[in-house]
Design a protein around this motif. Structure first.
Motif, PDB file in Angstrom:
ATOM      1  N   UNK A 192       0.605  -1.460   0.156  1.00  0.00           N
ATOM      2  CA  UNK A 192      -0.624  -0.301   0.274  1.00  0.00           C
ATOM      3  C   UNK A 192       0.612   1.185   0.030  1.00  0.00           C
ATOM      4  N   UNK A 193       0.141   2.334  -0.592  1.00  0.00           N
ATOM      5  CA  UNK A 193       1.481   3.737  -0.124  1.00  0.00           C
ATOM      6  C   UNK A 193       0.517   4.769  -0.840  1.00  0.00           C
ATOM      7  N   UNK A 194       0.300   5.767   0.212  1.00  0.00           N
ATOM      8  CA  UNK A 194      -0.616   6.739   0.478  1.00  0.00           C
ATOM      9  C   UNK A 194       0.810   8.706   0.741  1.00  0.00           C
ATOM     10  N   UNK A 195       0.182   9.568  -0.105  1.00  0.00           N
ATOM     11  CA  UNK A 195       0.801  10.635   0.689  1.00  0.00           C
ATOM     12  C   UNK A 195      -0.384  12.160   1.131  1.00  0.00           C
ATOM     13  N   UNK A 196       0.276  11.724   1.658  1.00  0.00           N
ATOM     14  CA  UNK A 196      -0.978  12.939   2.611  1.00  0.00           C
ATOM     15  C   UNK A 196      -0.320  14.157   2.623  1.00  0.00           C
ATOM     16  N   UNK A 197      -0.695  15.204   3.750  1.00  0.00           N
ATOM     17  CA  UNK A 197       0.154  16.554   3.946  1.00  0.00           C
ATOM     18  C   UNK A 197       0.189  16.833   5.431  1.00  0.00           C
ATOM     19  N   UNK A 198       1.578  16.779   5.828  1.00  0.00           N
ATOM     20  CA  UNK A 198       2.427  18.005   5.283  1.00  0.00           C
ATOM     21  C   UNK A 198       2.978  17.017   4.778  1.00  0.00           C
ATOM     22  N   UNK A 199       3.582  16.642   3.613  1.00  0.00           N
ATOM     23  CA  UNK A 199       4.580  15.227   2.811  1.00  0.00           C
ATOM     24  C   UNK A 199       4.074  13.874   3.400  1.00  0.00           C
ATOM     25  N   UNK A 200       3.399  14.046   3.993  1.00  0.00           N
ATOM     26  CA  UNK A 200       3.658  12.632   5.016  1.00  0.00           C
ATOM     27  C   UNK A 200       3.201  11.676   3.692  1.00  0.00           C
ATOM     28  N   UNK A 288       5.278   5.513  -5.539  1.00  0.00           N
ATOM     29  CA  UNK A 288       5.039   6.664  -6.011  1.00  0.00           C
ATOM     30  C   UNK A 288       3.754   5.913  -6.995  1.00  0.00           C
ATOM     31  N   UNK A 289       4.060   5.502  -7.303  1.00  0.00           N
ATOM     32  CA  UNK A 289       2.862   4.568  -8.821  1.00  0.00           C
ATOM     33  C   UNK A 289       2.054   4.786  -8.422  1.00  0.00           C
ATOM     34  N   UNK A 290       1.885   3.961  -6.587  1.00  0.00           N
ATOM     35  CA  UNK A 290       0.596   3.677  -6.397  1.00  0.00           C
ATOM     36  C   UNK A 290       0.342   5.351  -5.698  1.00  0.00           C
ATOM     37  N   UNK A 291       0.754   5.669  -5.279  1.00  0.00           N
ATOM     38  CA  UNK A 291       0.068   7.245  -4.949  1.00  0.00           C
ATOM     39  C   UNK A 291      -0.601   7.868  -6.263  1.00  0.00           C
ATOM     40  N   UNK A 292      -0.125   8.169  -6.680  1.00  0.00           N
ATOM     41  CA  UNK A 292      -0.360   8.381  -8.321  1.00  0.00           C
ATOM     42  C   UNK A 292      -1.566   7.890  -9.225  1.00  0.00           C
ATOM     43  N   UNK A 293      -1.823   6.554  -9.148  1.00  0.00           N
ATOM     44  CA  UNK A 293      -2.382   6.042  -9.411  1.00  0.00           C
ATOM     45  C   UNK A 293      -3.657   5.933  -8.539  1.00  0.00           C
ATOM     46  N   UNK A 294      -3.722   6.686  -6.960  1.00  0.00           N
ATOM     47  CA  UNK A 294      -5.031   6.447  -6.525  1.00  0.00           C
ATOM     48  C   UNK A 294      -5.107   8.232  -6.450  1.00  0.00           C
ATOM     49  N   UNK A 295      -4.508   8.860  -6.455  1.00  0.00           N
ATOM     50  CA  UNK A 295      -5.196  10.357  -7.324  1.00  0.00           C
ATOM     51  C   UNK A 295      -5.830  10.670  -8.059  1.00  0.00           C
ATOM     52  N   UNK A 296      -5.305   9.633  -9.472  1.00  0.00           N
ATOM     53  CA  UNK A 296      -6.272   9.544 -10.469  1.00  0.00           C
ATOM     54  C   UNK A 296      -7.576   9.169 -10.383  1.00  0.00           C
ATOM     55  N   UNK A 297      -7.505   8.306  -9.068  1.00  0.00           N
ATOM     56  CA  UNK A 297      -9.124   7.949  -9.534  1.00  0.00           C
ATOM     57  C   UNK A 297     -10.175   8.763  -9.026  1.00  0.00           C
ATOM     58  N   UNK A 298     -10.899   8.694 -10.171  1.00  0.00           N
ATOM     59  CA  UNK A 298     -11.820   9.234  -9.185  1.00  0.00           C
ATOM     60  C   UNK A 298     -13.458   9.050  -8.947  1.00  0.00           C
ATOM     61  N   UNK A 299     -13.460  10.317  -7.781  1.00  0.00           N
ATOM     62  CA  UNK A 299     -13.566   9.925  -6.632  1.00  0.00           C
ATOM     63  C   UNK A 299     -15.491   9.938  -6.234  1.00  0.00           C
ATOM     64  N   UNK A 300     -16.724   8.919  -5.659  1.00  0.00           N
ATOM     65  CA  UNK A 300     -17.531   8.580  -5.951  1.00  0.00           C
ATOM     66  C   UNK A 300     -18.256   9.795  -5.673  1.00  0.00           C
TER      67      UNK A 300
END
Length: 300
Positions: A192-200, A288-300
């Motif tokens: 799993x991978x996640x990036x939140x704020x601040x740079x977390x 990084x790729x997993x984080x990018x994919x998650x960011x591109x997924x449409x929100x419900x």
């Protein structure tokens, strides 16, 4: 050994140049930078020459040390290797996996010695931590790593463009993944991978023997001093390290001792070689790729 330095930023000033100048078996043979003024100033501080022509610097040394952004190192490492020069690299190896692959391939083809400034690896308490592991850990073992810093909030690295863009993953990630990859077995996947704020950054990895590891990283936390902890629990025992080098130049001195020994022995497959750095960069690219994919997924 004649060693030249490429770069004159904060890391070059505080670590590379003082250690190169102080080592008894190193001839600090010159500095090259893209902008002449900081390079000439740094060279003068340490009694060496500023060389405005990179080709001339490479022609006059046995090895080069890099203290430049990853995009610059990736391309110049190829040039230095093709010139037959041994390399002291910084992390990450380059700014992308393809660029890192080109650099590692050039270094391997040239048969030169390379090492990477994984600062923690040259620190005695960290070496004691790693000595507690005798082989790949099994599924009963889990590791965790935490590094929280305010480096992007102020200080000498707050203006670093690549750190601001790519964050703690590319700057701190290589250090911590390197340690738990060495301790628990080679990383073979990202869970799993996640990036939140601040740079977390939060992510989890799987290792060859079945062990798992989790990571929490940030360069933008209001934390002073930096918090660092690496632990592992399970059949491999209980291991913990929280101590970082108080002076990275001291760790760099250990790196130089071992680098000189590797060059003397013709050892190109050392534990901190470019090939090792490439492996770690591939792992971080998957995060990084997993984080990018998650960011591109449409929100419900």
């Amino acid at each position: 050994m004649r060693i030249g330095l490429i770069g004159a930023g904060p890391w070059a000033r505080s670590v590379h140049a003082p250690a190169l100048a102080a080592h008894p078996d190193v001839d600090f043979a010159g500095v090259w930078t893209r902008r002449p003024e900081p390079g000439a100033e740094l060279a003068a501080e340490h009694g060496t020459a500023f060389e405005p022509d990179l080709a001339a610097l490479l022609a006059g040394v046995d090895a080069v040390a890099f203290a430049v952004p990853p995009a610059v190192q990736g391309s110049l490492a190829v040039r230095a290797a093709e010139a037959g020069r041994h390399l002291i690299l910084d992390k990450p190896l380059a700014d992308s996996v393809p660029a890192a692959e080109r650099a590692a391939a050039a270094i391997a083809a040239a048969g030169v010695v390379s090492t990477t400034m994984f600062t923690l690896r040259f620190h005695p308490p960290v070496r004691e931590f790693l000595a507690g592991f005798t082989g790949p850990a099994d599924v009963s073992t889990s590791g965790s790593a935490r590094w929280l810093s305010g480096a992007l909030l102020g200080g000498p690295y707050a203006g670093s463009a690549w750190r601001a863009e790519r964050g703690a993953l590319l700057d701190i990630g290589p250090h911590l993944v390197d340690l738990l990859d060495a301790a628990l077995g080679e990383v073979v996947g990202v869970d799993f991978a996640h990036r939140g704020e601040p740079d977390l950054w939060r992510f989890g990895l799987r290792h060859a023997g079945g062990a798992t590891s989790t990571y929490v990283l940030s360069l933008a936390m209001p934390v002073d001093p930096t918090e660092m902890e690496v632990t592992a629990y399970g059949s491999a025992g209980r291991h913990r390290v929280t101590d970082r080098p108080a002076d990275a130049a001291v760790a760099y001195g250990v790196l130089l001792d071992e680098f000189l020994a590797d060059v003397s022995a013709g050892r190109t497959d050392g534990p901190q070689s470019a090939a090792r750095s490439l492996h770690l960069q591939k792992v971080l690219a998957q995060v990084e790729a997993l984080v990018s994919e998650a960011a591109e997924e449409p929100r419900p």
